[in-house]
Design an enzyme around this catalytic site. Structure first.
Site, mmCIF file in Angstrom:
data_model
loop_
_atom_site.group_PDB
_atom_site.id
_atom_site.type_symbol
_atom_site.label_atom_id
_atom_site.label_comp_id
_atom_site.label_asym_id
_atom_site.label_seq_id
_atom_site.Cartn_x
_atom_site.Cartn_y
_atom_site.Cartn_z
ATOM 1 N N LYS A 295 0.829 -1.216 0.000
ATOM 2 C CA LYS A 295 0.000 0.000 0.000
ATOM 3 C C LYS A 295 0.861 1.264 0.000
ATOM 4 O O LYS A 295 0.654 2.154 -0.817
ATOM 5 C CB LYS A 295 -0.927 0.028 1.236
ATOM 6 C CG LYS A 295 -1.815 -1.189 1.382
ATOM 7 C CD LYS A 295 -2.661 -1.122 2.640
ATOM 8 C CE LYS A 295 -1.895 -1.152 3.952
ATOM 9 N NZ LYS A 295 -1.322 -2.461 4.325
ATOM 10 N N ARG B 70 -9.571 0.580 8.782
ATOM 11 C CA ARG B 70 -9.122 -0.765 9.117
ATOM 12 C C ARG B 70 -10.175 -1.529 9.924
ATOM 13 O O ARG B 70 -9.970 -2.707 10.215
ATOM 14 C CB ARG B 70 -7.859 -0.662 9.970
ATOM 15 C CG ARG B 70 -6.568 -0.963 9.208
ATOM 16 C CD ARG B 70 -5.413 -0.789 10.179
ATOM 17 N NE ARG B 70 -4.221 -1.488 9.811
ATOM 18 C CZ ARG B 70 -3.193 -0.915 9.173
ATOM 19 N NH1 ARG B 70 -3.266 0.316 8.752
ATOM 20 N NH2 ARG B 70 -2.111 -1.626 8.924
ATOM 21 N N ARG C 178 11.930 -5.881 5.097
ATOM 22 C CA ARG C 178 11.933 -4.450 5.436
ATOM 23 C C ARG C 178 12.465 -4.244 6.861
ATOM 24 O O ARG C 178 13.156 -3.278 7.135
ATOM 25 C CB ARG C 178 10.521 -3.874 5.310
ATOM 26 C CG ARG C 178 10.478 -2.385 5.600
ATOM 27 C CD ARG C 178 9.142 -1.752 5.259
ATOM 28 N NE ARG C 178 8.067 -2.281 6.081
ATOM 29 C CZ ARG C 178 6.793 -1.957 5.933
ATOM 30 N NH1 ARG C 178 6.431 -1.118 4.979
ATOM 31 N NH2 ARG C 178 5.869 -2.474 6.703
ATOM 32 N N ARG D 14 11.769 -0.334 11.708
ATOM 33 C CA ARG D 14 10.393 -0.519 12.198
ATOM 34 C C ARG D 14 10.336 -1.720 13.111
ATOM 35 O O ARG D 14 10.528 -2.857 12.686
ATOM 36 C CB ARG D 14 9.424 -0.677 11.009
ATOM 37 C CG ARG D 14 8.903 0.652 10.535
ATOM 38 C CD ARG D 14 7.878 0.503 9.448
ATOM 39 N NE ARG D 14 6.678 -0.199 9.863
ATOM 40 C CZ ARG D 14 5.559 -0.197 9.155
ATOM 41 N NH1 ARG D 14 5.497 0.476 8.024
ATOM 42 N NH2 ARG D 14 4.507 -0.857 9.570
ATOM 43 N N ARG E 297 -0.220 -9.289 13.281
ATOM 44 C CA ARG E 297 -0.789 -8.233 12.424
ATOM 45 C C ARG E 297 -1.646 -8.848 11.312
ATOM 46 O O ARG E 297 -2.708 -8.319 10.978
ATOM 47 C CB ARG E 297 0.337 -7.394 11.806
ATOM 48 C CG ARG E 297 0.907 -6.386 12.789
ATOM 49 C CD ARG E 297 2.297 -5.963 12.426
ATOM 50 N NE ARG E 297 2.378 -5.205 11.190
ATOM 51 C CZ ARG E 297 3.522 -4.988 10.535
ATOM 52 N NH1 ARG E 297 4.659 -5.503 10.989
ATOM 53 N NH2 ARG E 297 3.523 -4.282 9.443
#
Ligand code: B4P
Length: 191
Positions: free
Chosen positions: A14, A89, A128, A134, A146
Site C-alpha cells: 500500500k 481498518r 523491510r 520498524r 498483524r
C-alpha cells in the site's frame, strides 16, 4: 476529485503504491501508519501510547485514527483528492469515513485491494525489518499477529465496499511498476 482507499494486508504494498499514485494524480497521501509513526518519533502522549499497541501488532483505538484523518481532511480541503492508506481498518472507521466525506461532499471513488498471499507478505515485512528500524517488522510472531488482526478485523471491509459497488481487487504480486500500471488503469477507467 479522486478519493481512493488503498487496501490490503500488512506488506501488500500500500505505502509503496501510494507514493507513486500521489505523484501521478496529484493527490494527498493519508497514511495512518505514517501519521502514527510521526507521533512516535516526536514522543507525543499519543505516540507513546500508540507505540505500545503497534509493537504488539494490534490496532490503535478507532477514535484516535478517526480524529487524525478528520484533521488532515480539513487541512487539505482544497486538494484534488486523497489516497487513504491503512485507513479504514475496522467497520467503525469505515462508517466514520463515510460520514466525514459525506459532510464534505467528497465520496470514495473506489477501494483498490492489493491481493498478496501470506507467505509473500511475511517475506516482504521481515526483509523491510532488516533496515527500516520498524520494530513491528522485526519479529515473526508480531507480523503473524498483524496478519491475524487484518484477517479478523480489516478484511471484512472488502464486503462493506463490495456492497456499495466500490471494491476492486488487483493482483499485488509482480514488479512494482506492473502493479502500479494495473492500479492506474483501474483509476483511469473509473474517474
Ligand atoms: P501501516 O503503516 O499501515 O503498516 P502496514 O499495514 O504494515 O502497511 P505498509 O503500508 O507499511 O506496508 P506495505 O503494504 O506498503 O500500519 C502500522 C501499524 O499502525 C498497524 O499495525 C497498526 O497498529 C497501526 N495503525 C495504522 N493504521 C491504523 C488504523 N487505521 N487503525 C488502527 N491502527 C492503525 O508493504 C511494503 C513492503 O513490501 C515494503 O518493504 C516494500 O518494499 C515491499 N513491497 C511493496 N511492493 C512490493 C512488490 N511488488 N514486490 C516485492 N516487495 C514489495
Amino acid at each position: 476529485m479522486i478519493n481512493i482507499i488503498l487496501f490490503g494486508a500488512p506488506g501488500a504494498g500500500k505505502g509503496t503504491q501510494a507514493n507513486k499514485l500521489i505523484e501521478k494524480y496529484q493527490l494527498v497521501h493519508l497514511s495512518t501508519g505514517d501519521l502514527l509513526r510521526s507521533e512516535i518519533a516526536k514522543k507525543t502522549d499519543l505516540g507513546i501510547a500508540a507505540k505500545k499497541v503497534i509493537d504488539r501488532g494490534e490496532l490503535v483505538p478507532d477514535e484516535v485514527v478517526i480524529g487524525m484523518i478528520d484533521r488532515k481532511l480539513e487541512e487539505h480541503k482544497n486538494s484534488n483528492g486523497f489516497i487513504f492508506d491503512g485507513f479504514p481498518r475496522t467497520t467503525p472507521q469505515a462508517v466514520a469515513l463515510d460520514r466525514l466525506l459525506a459532510d464534505r461532499k467528497k465520496p470514495i471513488l473506489a477501494m483498490i485491494a492489493l491481493l498478496v498471499e501470506e507467505e509473500e507478505l511475511i517475506k516482504r515485512l521481515l526483509n523491510r525489518g532488516k533496515d527500516s528500524g520498524r520494530t513491528d517488522d522485526q519479529e515473526l510472531s508480531i507480523i503473524e499477529n498483524r496478519i491475524k488482526v487484518y484477517t479478523n478485523e480489516t478484511a471484512p471491509l472488502a464486503e462493506y465496499y463490495t456492497s456499495k459497488n466500490k471494491y476492486v481487487g488487483i493482483k499485488g504480486v509482480g514488479s512494482i511498476d506492473d502493479i502500479f500500471g494495473r492500479i492506474s488503469d483501474t483509476i483511469d477507467k473509473l474517474k
